[in-house]
Write an enzyme that holds these catalytic residues in place. Structure first.
Site, PDB file in Angstrom:
ATOM      1  N   GLY A  46      40.848  33.000  38.448  1.00 16.29           N
ATOM      2  CA  GLY A  46      40.312  34.216  37.853  1.00 16.29           C
ATOM      3  C   GLY A  46      41.409  35.204  37.524  1.00 16.29           C
ATOM      4  N   CYS A  88      46.071  35.315  45.110  1.00 16.43           N
ATOM      5  CA  CYS A  88      45.934  36.188  43.950  1.00 16.43           C
ATOM      6  C   CYS A  88      47.215  36.095  43.134  1.00 16.43           C
ATOM      7  CB  CYS A  88      45.710  37.625  44.417  1.00 16.43           C
ATOM      8  SG  CYS A  88      45.567  38.816  43.069  1.00 16.43           S
ATOM      9  N   HIS A 130      36.271  38.445  44.412  1.00 18.14           N
ATOM     10  CA  HIS A 130      37.688  38.810  44.341  1.00 18.14           C
ATOM     11  C   HIS A 130      37.998  39.572  43.045  1.00 18.14           C
ATOM     12  CE1 HIS A 130      42.102  37.597  44.917  1.00 18.14           C
ATOM     13  NE2 HIS A 130      42.078  38.046  43.677  1.00 18.14           N
ATOM     14  N   GLU A 131      37.482  39.043  41.925  1.00 19.74           N
ATOM     15  CA  GLU A 131      37.798  39.660  40.628  1.00 19.74           C
ATOM     16  C   GLU A 131      37.076  40.997  40.444  1.00 19.74           C
ATOM     17  OE1 GLU A 131      40.286  38.462  39.141  1.00 19.74           O
ATOM     18  OE2 GLU A 131      40.298  36.585  40.250  1.00 19.74           O
TER      19      GLU A 131
HETATM   20 NI    NI Z   1      43.489  38.606  42.284  1.00 18.63          NI
END
Ligand code: NI
Length: 156
Positions: A46, A88, A130-131
């Site tokens: 993502g 990430c 998360h996004e």
């Molecule tokens: Ni991230």
């Protein structure tokens, strides 16, 4: 193909609350296309617009079947729980243990402004959470239990 620079969590862009998208225009399409190139090039799951320095509510999620474009996304419902490893693109070389829901349903607009819903399980549910966090200036390191140790990283 146009790659954008991926900002790190040391930069202010990763810590701002993003504004909604109001113009579904060529500039948005260019951003979405560039973000897709950037996500695929980086082998990520993502990518959120603030990670390329754009403080707008835009997220891409690669479900494996397609790259979902989520504009002005909102969490509709979540259920269950999973505890697992998360990384990430803005926190290179590190991974953490993060608790997330097992299933997450979001609603969002597509690039033409039409609302739709998307549901994900496991990795995709994790990615939705998360996004969407990125759009509120939250990086997973702020919600994780802990980083993986060097030893754990080597075993990955
Ligand atoms: Ni991230």
């Amino acid at each position: 193909m146009a790659l954008r620079r991926i900002f790190t969590d040391k930069e202010p862009a990763l810590h701002k609350v993003c504004k909604p998208v109001t113009n579904f225009d060529k500039k948005l399409f260019q951003l979405l296309d560039d973000m897709k190139d950037t996500l695929l090039d980086a082998n990520g799951v993502g990518l959120a617009a603030p990670q390329v320095g754009i403080l707008r509510r835009v997220v891409l999620v690669d479900t494996g079947d397609e790259v979902l474009e989520l504009i002005n996304p909102e969490m509709v419902e979540t259920s269950g729980e999973q505890v697992g490893v998360e990384g990430c693109l803005s926190v290179p070389g590190k991974y953490g243990i993060v608790k997330r829901p097992m299933v997450a349903k979001v609603k969002a607009q597509d690039r033409n402004g039409n609302w739709f819903e998307a549901e994900g399980e496991e990795l995709i549910a994790r990615c939705f959470c998360h996004e969407l966090d990125h759009l509120d200036g939250i990086v997973y390191t702020q919600v994780m239990d802990r980083f993986l140790t060097e030893e754990e990283l080597e075993e990955m």
